[in-house]
Design an enzyme around this catalytic site. Structure first.
Site, PDB file in Angstrom:
ATOM      1  N   GLY A  48       0.864  -1.186   0.000  1.00 48.30           N
ATOM      2  CA  GLY A  48       0.000   0.000   0.000  1.00 48.30           C
ATOM      3  C   GLY A  48       0.887   1.217   0.000  1.00 48.30           C
ATOM      4  O   GLY A  48       1.758   1.345  -0.860  1.00 48.30           O
ATOM      5  N   GLU A  49       0.709   2.062   0.980  1.00 42.10           N
ATOM      6  CA  GLU A  49       1.511   3.287   1.094  1.00 42.10           C
ATOM      7  C   GLU A  49       2.118   3.296   2.501  1.00 42.10           C
ATOM      8  O   GLU A  49       1.400   3.424   3.490  1.00 42.10           O
ATOM      9  CB  GLU A  49       0.586   4.482   0.836  1.00 42.10           C
ATOM     10  CG  GLU A  49       1.228   5.826   1.036  1.00 42.10           C
ATOM     11  CD  GLU A  49       2.504   6.008   0.240  1.00 42.10           C
ATOM     12  OE1 GLU A  49       2.531   5.655  -0.952  1.00 42.10           O
ATOM     13  OE2 GLU A  49       3.492   6.489   0.827  1.00 42.10           O
ATOM     14  N   SER A  50       3.447   3.151   2.544  1.00 38.66           N
ATOM     15  CA  SER A  50       4.087   2.914   3.846  1.00 38.66           C
ATOM     16  C   SER A  50       3.962   4.097   4.811  1.00 38.66           C
ATOM     17  O   SER A  50       3.874   3.898   6.023  1.00 38.66           O
ATOM     18  CB  SER A  50       5.550   2.537   3.651  1.00 38.66           C
ATOM     19  OG  SER A  50       6.250   3.569   2.996  1.00 38.66           O
ATOM     20  N   CYS A  80       6.154  -5.195   0.086  1.00 36.26           N
ATOM     21  CA  CYS A  80       6.258  -3.855  -0.508  1.00 36.26           C
ATOM     22  C   CYS A  80       6.170  -2.778   0.582  1.00 36.26           C
ATOM     23  O   CYS A  80       7.091  -2.673   1.386  1.00 36.26           O
ATOM     24  CB  CYS A  80       5.230  -3.703  -1.618  1.00 36.26           C
ATOM     25  SG  CYS A  80       5.699  -2.433  -2.784  1.00 36.26           S
ATOM     26  N   ARG A 107      12.843   3.578  -1.104  1.00 36.15           N
ATOM     27  CA  ARG A 107      11.479   3.551  -1.629  1.00 36.15           C
ATOM     28  C   ARG A 107      11.469   3.909  -3.109  1.00 36.15           C
ATOM     29  O   ARG A 107      12.311   4.671  -3.578  1.00 36.15           O
ATOM     30  CB  ARG A 107      10.601   4.541  -0.862  1.00 36.15           C
ATOM     31  CG  ARG A 107      10.427   4.161   0.590  1.00 36.15           C
ATOM     32  CD  ARG A 107       9.611   5.187   1.337  1.00 36.15           C
ATOM     33  NE  ARG A 107       8.276   5.334   0.780  1.00 36.15           N
ATOM     34  CZ  ARG A 107       7.480   6.360   1.029  1.00 36.15           C
ATOM     35  NH1 ARG A 107       7.883   7.343   1.798  1.00 36.15           N
ATOM     36  NH2 ARG A 107       6.270   6.404   0.491  1.00 36.15           N
ATOM     37  N   ILE A 135       5.281  -2.952  -7.885  1.00 43.43           N
ATOM     38  CA  ILE A 135       4.474  -1.743  -8.101  1.00 43.43           C
ATOM     39  C   ILE A 135       5.079  -0.618  -7.258  1.00 43.43           C
ATOM     40  O   ILE A 135       4.986  -0.635  -6.031  1.00 43.43           O
ATOM     41  CB  ILE A 135       3.005  -1.980  -7.697  1.00 43.43           C
ATOM     42  CG1 ILE A 135       2.415  -3.172  -8.467  1.00 43.43           C
ATOM     43  CG2 ILE A 135       2.179  -0.712  -7.927  1.00 43.43           C
ATOM     44  CD1 ILE A 135       1.056  -3.633  -7.963  1.00 43.43           C
ATOM     45  N   ARG A 136       5.722   0.328  -7.934  1.00 47.38           N
ATOM     46  CA  ARG A 136       6.445   1.407  -7.208  1.00 47.38           C
ATOM     47  C   ARG A 136       7.187   0.802  -6.014  1.00 47.38           C
ATOM     48  O   ARG A 136       7.046   1.233  -4.865  1.00 47.38           O
ATOM     49  CB  ARG A 136       5.486   2.514  -6.780  1.00 47.38           C
ATOM     50  CG  ARG A 136       4.873   3.246  -7.980  1.00 47.38           C
ATOM     51  CD  ARG A 136       3.934   4.353  -7.594  1.00 47.38           C
ATOM     52  NE  ARG A 136       4.553   5.331  -6.698  1.00 47.38           N
ATOM     53  CZ  ARG A 136       5.430   6.264  -7.070  1.00 47.38           C
ATOM     54  NH1 ARG A 136       5.832   6.325  -8.321  1.00 47.38           N
ATOM     55  NH2 ARG A 136       5.910   7.102  -6.203  1.00 47.38           N
ATOM     56  N   HIS A 171       4.624  -8.179  -4.732  1.00 48.90           N
ATOM     57  CA  HIS A 171       3.305  -8.518  -4.178  1.00 48.90           C
ATOM     58  C   HIS A 171       2.911  -9.955  -4.480  1.00 48.90           C
ATOM     59  O   HIS A 171       2.116 -10.189  -5.399  1.00 48.90           O
ATOM     60  CB  HIS A 171       2.242  -7.604  -4.802  1.00 48.90           C
ATOM     61  CG  HIS A 171       2.339  -6.189  -4.375  1.00 48.90           C
ATOM     62  ND1 HIS A 171       1.752  -5.716  -3.226  1.00 48.90           N
ATOM     63  CD2 HIS A 171       2.972  -5.131  -4.941  1.00 48.90           C
ATOM     64  CE1 HIS A 171       2.001  -4.430  -3.105  1.00 48.90           C
ATOM     65  NE2 HIS A 171       2.744  -4.045  -4.124  1.00 48.90           N
ATOM     66  N   GLU A 173       0.807 -11.656  -3.095  1.00 48.20           N
ATOM     67  CA  GLU A 173      -0.633 -11.796  -2.856  1.00 48.20           C
ATOM     68  C   GLU A 173      -1.475 -11.480  -4.088  1.00 48.20           C
ATOM     69  O   GLU A 173      -2.674 -11.747  -4.097  1.00 48.20           O
ATOM     70  CB  GLU A 173      -1.055 -10.919  -1.661  1.00 48.20           C
ATOM     71  CG  GLU A 173      -1.048  -9.409  -1.893  1.00 48.20           C
ATOM     72  CD  GLU A 173       0.336  -8.763  -1.791  1.00 48.20           C
ATOM     73  OE1 GLU A 173       1.351  -9.496  -1.725  1.00 48.20           O
ATOM     74  OE2 GLU A 173       0.401  -7.520  -1.783  1.00 48.20           O
TER      75      GLU A 173
END
Ligand code: GLN
Length: 191
Positions: A48-50, A80, A107, A135-136, A171, A173
């Protein structure tokens, strides 16, 4: 015995992790309070967004409880942003991190033109490559002495394990490949 997996559900793709662990035969709990960490056999920090995950974990009073259960040996998976959250530092500005995995992450390390990409990756301990979706994604810029590197991309670690903590830059998952989930269930069975 059914293994109970707690998936931190503050932000990010926690539902996909829960689905993967359920396919692998586990029972799952979405964790939003410290009380929900009690009685779990595995902890998962999703992608997600850390920075958001870190801020919310702090606000919800989850930081110290997470540090305590991970330090106590609870098998833990971070993917991630989850890897970034677990790490001790980043190469960028300070952000809230649990600091339970002795690595420094960079990052969004793969650069803008290849922000998101997929690769078939050999991972130590797996007998066939993993189709990895980045993903990023971060890579690992430095590892402490107790950290094993299980896979690299262009010389940069992207899968690591330090005792009870496993982290991936990508990822697992999202691809229906439940081998990382099964690895964590096996680790729970060995405790
Ligand atoms: N770029 C995100 C971060 O730095 C991680 C992206 C992800 O989890 N797919 O937190």
């Amino acid at each position: 015995m059914t293994v109970r997996v707690g998936v931190l559900a503050l932000q990010g793709d926690f539902r996909e992790h829960a689905a993967s662990f359920e396919r692998a035969g586990a029972e799952t709990v979405l964790v939003r309070t410290a009380g929900q960490l009690e009685g779990i056999d595995v902890l998962v920090i999703p992608g997600g967004e850390s920075t958001t995950i870190g801020k919310l974990a702090d606000r919800f009073g989850l930081l110290e409880p997470i540090r305590t259960v991970v330090a106590g040996g609870l098998p833990t998976l971070g993917t991630c942003a989850g890897m970034i959250f677990l790490a001790t530092g980043t190469t960028g500005p300070e952000q809230v991190q649990a600091g339970v995995l002795d690595v420094v992450v960079e990052r969004n390390a793969f650069g803008r033109q290849v922000d998101s990409f997929e690769a078939d990756l050999d991972v130590d301990g797996f007998d066939a490559p993993v189709h990895a979706v980045f993903i990023r994604a971060p890579w690992i810029a430095g590892v402490g002495p107790g950290v094993e590197v299980l896979a690299e991309v262009e010389g940069h670690p992207v899968v690591v394990r330090q005792g009870n903590v496993v982290a991936t830059s990508f990822h697992p998952e999202l691809t229906g490949d439940d081998r990382f989930s099964r690895l964590l269930l096996a680790m729970a069975g060995e405790r």
